[in-house]
Write a protein that holds these residues in place. Structure first.
Motif, short mmCIF file in Angstrom:
data_model
loop_
_atom_site.label_atom_id
_atom_site.label_comp_id
_atom_site.label_asym_id
_atom_site.label_seq_id
_atom_site.Cartn_x
_atom_site.Cartn_y
_atom_site.Cartn_z
N HIS A 1 0.87 -1.18 0.00
CA HIS A 1 0.00 0.00 0.00
C HIS A 1 0.90 1.23 0.00
O HIS A 1 1.88 1.29 0.76
N ASP A 2 0.60 2.18 -0.86
CA ASP A 2 1.47 3.35 -0.99
C ASP A 2 0.89 4.60 -0.35
O ASP A 2 1.34 5.72 -0.61
N GLY A 3 -0.12 4.43 0.51
CA GLY A 3 -0.78 5.56 1.14
C GLY A 3 -2.03 6.00 0.40
O GLY A 3 -2.84 6.77 0.96
N ARG A 4 -2.21 5.52 -0.81
CA ARG A 4 -3.39 5.88 -1.61
C ARG A 4 -4.18 4.65 -2.06
O ARG A 4 -5.39 4.64 -2.03
N LYS A 5 -3.46 3.64 -2.50
CA LYS A 5 -4.15 2.47 -3.01
C LYS A 5 -3.35 1.21 -2.69
O LYS A 5 -2.18 1.26 -2.31
N PHE A 6 -4.02 0.07 -2.86
CA PHE A 6 -3.40 -1.22 -2.66
C PHE A 6 -2.80 -1.71 -3.98
O PHE A 6 -3.39 -1.50 -5.06
N ILE B 1 1.09 -6.68 -12.37
CA ILE B 1 0.67 -5.77 -11.29
C ILE B 1 -0.82 -5.49 -11.45
O ILE B 1 -1.30 -5.24 -12.56
N VAL B 2 -1.54 -5.52 -10.33
CA VAL B 2 -2.92 -5.03 -10.27
C VAL B 2 -3.02 -4.10 -9.06
O VAL B 2 -2.16 -4.12 -8.17
N TRP B 3 -4.08 -3.30 -9.01
CA TRP B 3 -4.24 -2.35 -7.91
C TRP B 3 -5.73 -2.14 -7.64
O TRP B 3 -6.59 -2.46 -8.47
N ALA B 4 -6.02 -1.58 -6.45
CA ALA B 4 -7.41 -1.34 -6.05
C ALA B 4 -7.44 -0.25 -4.99
O ALA B 4 -6.51 -0.11 -4.19
N ASP B 5 -8.52 0.52 -4.97
CA ASP B 5 -8.70 1.53 -3.93
C ASP B 5 -9.08 0.89 -2.60
O ASP B 5 -8.67 1.35 -1.53
N LYS B 6 -9.88 -0.19 -2.68
CA LYS B 6 -10.27 -0.94 -1.48
C LYS B 6 -9.82 -2.38 -1.65
O LYS B 6 -10.00 -2.97 -2.72
N ILE B 7 -9.27 -2.94 -0.59
CA ILE B 7 -8.68 -4.26 -0.72
C ILE B 7 -9.72 -5.32 -1.04
O ILE B 7 -9.44 -6.30 -1.72
N ASP B 8 -10.95 -5.12 -0.57
CA ASP B 8 -12.01 -6.08 -0.87
C ASP B 8 -12.92 -5.58 -1.99
O ASP B 8 -14.03 -6.09 -2.18
N GLY B 9 -12.45 -4.60 -2.74
CA GLY B 9 -13.21 -4.09 -3.87
C GLY B 9 -12.78 -4.75 -5.17
O GLY B 9 -12.22 -5.85 -5.19
N THR B 10 -13.05 -4.05 -6.26
CA THR B 10 -12.69 -4.55 -7.58
C THR B 10 -11.26 -4.17 -7.90
O THR B 10 -10.88 -3.00 -7.84
N TRP B 11 -10.47 -5.16 -8.28
CA TRP B 11 -9.08 -4.92 -8.63
C TRP B 11 -8.96 -4.71 -10.14
O TRP B 11 -9.77 -5.21 -10.93
N SER B 12 -7.96 -3.96 -10.54
CA SER B 12 -7.76 -3.61 -11.94
C SER B 12 -7.45 -4.83 -12.78
O SER B 12 -7.11 -5.90 -12.27
N ASP B 13 -7.55 -4.66 -14.08
CA ASP B 13 -6.96 -5.64 -14.99
C ASP B 13 -5.44 -5.60 -14.82
O ASP B 13 -4.87 -4.56 -14.47
N PRO B 14 -4.78 -6.71 -15.08
CA PRO B 14 -3.34 -6.75 -14.84
C PRO B 14 -2.53 -6.03 -15.91
O PRO B 14 -2.92 -5.96 -17.08
N VAL B 15 -1.40 -5.51 -15.48
CA VAL B 15 -0.41 -4.96 -16.39
C VAL B 15 0.80 -5.90 -16.37
O VAL B 15 1.35 -6.18 -15.30
N HIS B 16 1.17 -6.40 -17.54
CA HIS B 16 2.34 -7.27 -17.63
C HIS B 16 3.61 -6.44 -17.45
O HIS B 16 3.79 -5.41 -18.09
#
Length: 532
Positions: free
Chosen positions: A80-85, A106-121
């Protein structure tokens, strides 16, 4: 503080990555070929953990059809970087031989139990990726580097490169920052910063009985890194009778009150064959800082079975039997294998789990097998199945499963004339031929009506039983089977090439390709208490 006995995440929960955000702790663990990908557990006290989410849960994020056994999702790193997971992970498409196909995302999300992004290779140069957020705002990506030439080592060190989160690519020079100790097989890197030092925590020695947690430090992120005075913070490699074996692959966390812990994987072997039937589990050690180095609290290098933690574990919940009635979707304890299209293999409706018979048990592409982890050394399991097999190529039933070469299957099927029968099938370390054994004569069944199927594991032995109808008394069927084969050590490639754990669940197969359905009314998992 309360004393808690390891592990904190029992059963197949390897390669833990731990994160604290405020008062909340999260642990991400590897799921390999089991879908959805990555387990994230949550805790407030480090002792009691609840499965929170499996973030890689759609085709655009993860498709493992065709992935061999023990491939798929390896070694996630949660941050977590202080803004997102942020979550980084490897999807392994090949692991055997000189070449490995290891794609890092890599994927990321605003909320850990929310919707995570599509992956970036990100890259495919090795496995066990990790993302570090420096205090100057820059982000750095590390992974172990794989060298198919063995010059001099296939595990060729830890590779560092900067990550640009705007462009979503690696930028700048690549540098191998540490080659590890002479123990070798250096992997599982995590970067940290404290008191002006950069710390690189790694796993070494392979994931078998020589596993270890090693540490190095540097004043600059790109090195040079000096090795810890005792090389390994902890390891059980020189203590074969210690209750926690295969200890390695750690990640560090600090509590709000300034205590320090490392979570790591470990195995608890049974029998003289030293087989870890519960797979690699997540355990925890308290550590302390001395002279700007981490040391195991209490001294030495042996990981502790009992650890001081902020919370008291609810052991009554751990030992409580679980009955799943399939009245509100698939229970969170259950997963399936590889496919991002679960609607093709099962549906939960009207208080039942309906499986659609697909490919053979052990298929790397599409098989209808839904199961939960074995989390206790001894347990009972039971289900009620209703299926109408037309011939010997249609079957459904209860399965104790490790991988395609290691499973036991009690199936309702039919003979070539369509007469219903009960069949015990086993695949006991059958690599590379994959041939079945039939350790008991088929049992003739009525042509209609549900069948109770059950199994019990005691002292490393598995016994199947069955009963007719909803209330039919259970009768043993077949001999006692060696349940310890359902382990890394009993797997096709042994302890250094088989990486998952034992599951128990239900399966349906239709080798005619007609997707014959099988209905399961409930599933029971009841631990049998035994001290280890």
């Amino acid at each position: 503080m309360p004393l808690v006995t390891n592990p904190i995440l029992p059963g197949f929960n390897p390669d833990p990555s731990i994160l604290r955000v405020g008062d909340d702790y999260y642990i991400a663990t590897s799921t390999f070929e089991w879908y959805p990908g990555v387990q994230i557990h949550h805790s407030r006290d480090l002792a009691n953990w609840t499965l929170l989410t499996r973030p890689l849960n759609r085709k655009s994020q993860l498709d493992m059809r065709g992935n061999p056994d023990s491939c798929g999702v390896w070694a996630p790193c949660l941050s977590h970087d202080g803004r997102k997971f942020w979550l980084v992970y490897t999807d392994v498409k090949r692991k055997d031989g000189s070449f490995k196909d290891t794609h890092n995302y890599i994927v990321w999300a605003d909320k850990i139990d929310g919707t995570w992004s599509d992956p970036v290779h990100i890259n495919s140069s090795g496995f066990d990726p990790s993302l570090f957020h420096d205090d100057d705002g820059r982000k750095w990506f590390v992974n172990m580097l794989w060298d198919h030439r063995s010059r001099p080592n296939m595990f060729a060190g830890i590779r560092l490169q900067e990550y640009d989160p705007i462009a979503q690519v690696l930028v700048g020079p690549m540098k191998t920052i540490w080659h590890g100790t002479e123990l070798g097989l250096t992997e599982g890197p995590h970067l940290y910063k404290r008191n002006g030092w950069y710390y690189l925590l790694t796993a070494e020695g392979g994931t078998g009985y020589d596993h270890a947690v090693s540490l190095a430090r540097s004043r600059q992120i790109d090195g040079p890194y000096e090795t810890h005075p005792q090389k390994h913070i902890f390891t059980a490699k020189d203590a074969p009778l210690h209750p926690l074996q295969r200890t390695g692959h750690g990640d560090w966390v600090e509590t709000p009150d300034g205590r320090h812990y490392i979570v790591h994987l470990a195995g608890r072997p049974i029998t003289q064959k030293r087989r870890c039937v519960l797979g690699r589990e997540t355990t925890i050690q308290e550590v302390e800082w001395r002279d700007d180095w981490l040391w195991l609290k209490g001294g030495g290098v042996l990981p502790q079975l009992v650890v001081d933690l902020p919370g008291v574990r609810d052991d009554a919940l751990f030992w409580a039997p679980r009955r799943y009635d399939f009245d509100a979707g698939l229970p969170s304890d259950f997963q399936w294998l590889r496919t991002p299209a679960p609607e093709r293999i099962f549906v939960v409706a009207e208080g039942r789990l309906r499986l659609f018979g697909r490919e053979s048990i052990g298929s790397w592409f599409e098989q209808a097998l839904v199961a939960r982890r074995q989390t206790h050394f001894e347990y009972d399991a039971e289900t009620l199945v209703d299926v109408s097999p037309t011939d010997e190529r249609v079957m459904a039933g209860l399965v104790a499963y490790y991988q395609r070469y290691n499973f036991y299957y009690l199936a309702v099927t039919a003979d070539a004339d369509g007469n219903h029968e009960l069949l015990v099938m086993s695949s006991e370390s059958s690599f590379p031929d994959g041939n079945l054994r039939f350790p008991a004569e088929p049992v003739r069944l009525p042509q209609a009506g549900p069948v109770r199927l059950a199994l019990s594991i005691r002292n490393g032995r598995l016994q199947f039983s069955y009963g007719l109808g909803v209330d039919g008394d259970l009768v043993p069927v077949g001999p006692q089977l060696d349940a310890s084969l359902l382990s890394d050590e009993g797997g096709a490639y042994g302890v250094d090439g088989s990486f998952t754990g034992a599951f128990v669940g239900v399966a349906a197969n239709d080798l005619n390709g007609a997707a014959t359905p099988a209905d399961f009314s409930y599933f029971i998992y009841a631990p049998h208490r035994v001290d280890r």
